[in-house]
Design a protein around this motif. Structure first.
Motif, PDB file in Angstrom:
ATOM      1  N   LYS A   1       0.806  -1.220   0.000  1.00 35.49           N
ATOM      2  CA  LYS A   1       0.000   0.000   0.000  1.00 35.49           C
ATOM      3  C   LYS A   1       0.845   1.278   0.000  1.00 35.49           C
ATOM      4  O   LYS A   1       0.432   2.305   0.509  1.00 35.49           O
ATOM      5  CB  LYS A   1      -0.965   0.008   1.194  1.00 35.49           C
ATOM      6  CG  LYS A   1      -1.881  -1.195   1.213  1.00 35.49           C
ATOM      7  CD  LYS A   1      -3.145  -0.945   1.996  1.00 35.49           C
ATOM      8  CE  LYS A   1      -4.058  -2.159   2.013  1.00 35.49           C
ATOM      9  NZ  LYS A   1      -4.605  -2.523   0.701  1.00 35.49           N
TER      10      LYS A   1
ATOM     11  N   GLN B   1       1.750   3.830  -2.093  1.00 32.64           N
ATOM     12  CA  GLN B   1       1.561   4.531  -3.366  1.00 32.64           C
ATOM     13  C   GLN B   1       2.545   5.687  -3.497  1.00 32.64           C
ATOM     14  O   GLN B   1       2.869   6.123  -4.590  1.00 32.64           O
ATOM     15  CB  GLN B   1       0.135   5.057  -3.464  1.00 32.64           C
ATOM     16  CG  GLN B   1      -0.890   3.949  -3.548  1.00 32.64           C
ATOM     17  CD  GLN B   1      -2.271   4.493  -3.814  1.00 32.64           C
ATOM     18  OE1 GLN B   1      -2.605   4.823  -4.932  1.00 32.64           O
ATOM     19  NE2 GLN B   1      -3.079   4.590  -2.775  1.00 32.64           N
TER      20      GLN B   1
ATOM     21  N   TYR C   1      -6.659   0.073  -4.530  1.00 34.05           N
ATOM     22  CA  TYR C   1      -6.187   1.161  -5.396  1.00 34.05           C
ATOM     23  C   TYR C   1      -5.502   0.549  -6.604  1.00 34.05           C
ATOM     24  O   TYR C   1      -5.080  -0.602  -6.573  1.00 34.05           O
ATOM     25  CB  TYR C   1      -5.206   2.079  -4.652  1.00 34.05           C
ATOM     26  CG  TYR C   1      -3.951   1.374  -4.177  1.00 34.05           C
ATOM     27  CD1 TYR C   1      -3.943   0.673  -2.975  1.00 34.05           C
ATOM     28  CD2 TYR C   1      -2.783   1.381  -4.944  1.00 34.05           C
ATOM     29  CE1 TYR C   1      -2.809   0.000  -2.547  1.00 34.05           C
ATOM     30  CE2 TYR C   1      -1.637   0.711  -4.508  1.00 34.05           C
ATOM     31  CZ  TYR C   1      -1.662   0.025  -3.308  1.00 34.05           C
ATOM     32  OH  TYR C   1      -0.547  -0.659  -2.888  1.00 34.05           O
TER      33      TYR C   1
ATOM     34  N   ASP D   1      -2.141   4.501 -11.002  1.00 33.96           N
ATOM     35  CA  ASP D   1      -2.679   5.866 -10.855  1.00 33.96           C
ATOM     36  C   ASP D   1      -1.614   6.844 -10.362  1.00 33.96           C
ATOM     37  O   ASP D   1      -1.496   7.960 -10.871  1.00 33.96           O
ATOM     38  CB  ASP D   1      -3.866   5.878  -9.872  1.00 33.96           C
ATOM     39  CG  ASP D   1      -5.091   5.154 -10.426  1.00 33.96           C
ATOM     40  OD1 ASP D   1      -5.036   4.704 -11.587  1.00 33.96           O
ATOM     41  OD2 ASP D   1      -6.090   5.031  -9.686  1.00 33.96           O
TER      42      ASP D   1
END
Ligand SMILES: [Zn+2]
Length: 223
Positions: free
Chosen positions: A80, A82, A123, A127
């Motif tokens: 996780k 990002q 997610y 992105d």
């Protein structure tokens, strides 16, 4: 403020070498950044056989079984983190700036995850890559520019041929993309390119929808 205070007692360490990070470093220390395995001779275009020629295909890092790129992508996809994807992609964007790509790409479209994977991960790791590239190069990010169809049966139970056919047909351009966008320059953004099948499928989906100016930007490329 709170983070600063916490970091005095529990300093963060580099996700690659485990050394304590100093002020202004985050996730990866400057020494490890200077040693990132950059892809100097990207042969990305040769990996792709799309319906029309790709304008530009560029990949920032070499992806190998035991190298630091693999570690970074592991943090981006499974831990996780990002922020590390964004941070490294800013460096990628900086490199593309030096190649004259400022304001040359109109839209950045991340490769979408399989809907089930998106639910479990929470997610799409592409992105943050697209947002960092946009931050450096200008243009806009369209997070839902491509959609991925859901195939129900387990991938492992299928023949290689069926999997190939499904990858080939699993993407489509979002019908909400305006007709006035068709002559714009689109960059498909992915984390890592291996066989090229996914990117090809995305590019062909955009081409089928009428787009003609397509580039490919990936954070890493399997060597
Ligand atoms: Zn380090």
């Amino acid at each position: 403020m709170l983070h600063n205070l916490i970091s005095i007692f529990f300093p963060d360490s580099c996700i690659l070498c485990d050394n304590t990070l100093i002020r202004n470093e985050s996730n990866i220390c400057l020494t490890c950044i200077s040693k990132l395995p950059q892809n100097e001779n990207s042969n990305l275009k040769e990996k792709l056989s799309c319906l029309v020629p790709i304008q530009l295909a560029s990949s920032f890092l070499k992806y190998e079984k035991y190298n630091s790129t693999r570690n970074i992508l592991h943090h981006l996809k499974y831990k996780k983190n990002q922020e590390v994807g964004y941070q490294i992609s800013l460096l990628f964007g900086q490199k593309l700036l030096t190649k004259g790509l400022k304001n040359k790409i109109d839209y950045f479209i991340p490769v979408p995850l399989h809907p089930k994977k998106l639910t479990s991960r929470g997610y799409n790791q592409c992105d943050s890559i697209a947002k960092a590239l946009q931050e450096k190069l200008g243009g806009k990010v369209i997070l839902d520019g491509l959609t991925r169809k859901s195939f129900e049966a387990s991938q492992t139970k299928k023949s290689k041929w069926n999997r190939w056919i499904e990858t080939k047909n699993s993407f489509q351009a979002n019908p909400n993309l305006g007709i006035n966008m068709l002559d714009k320059h689109i960059a498909i953004v992915d984390d890592v390119i291996t066989t090229g099948a996914t990117i090809e499928s995305c590019a062909n989906a955009l081409i089928t929808a009428g787009f003609r100016k397509i580039s490919v930007l990936t954070l890493a490329c399997a060597t």
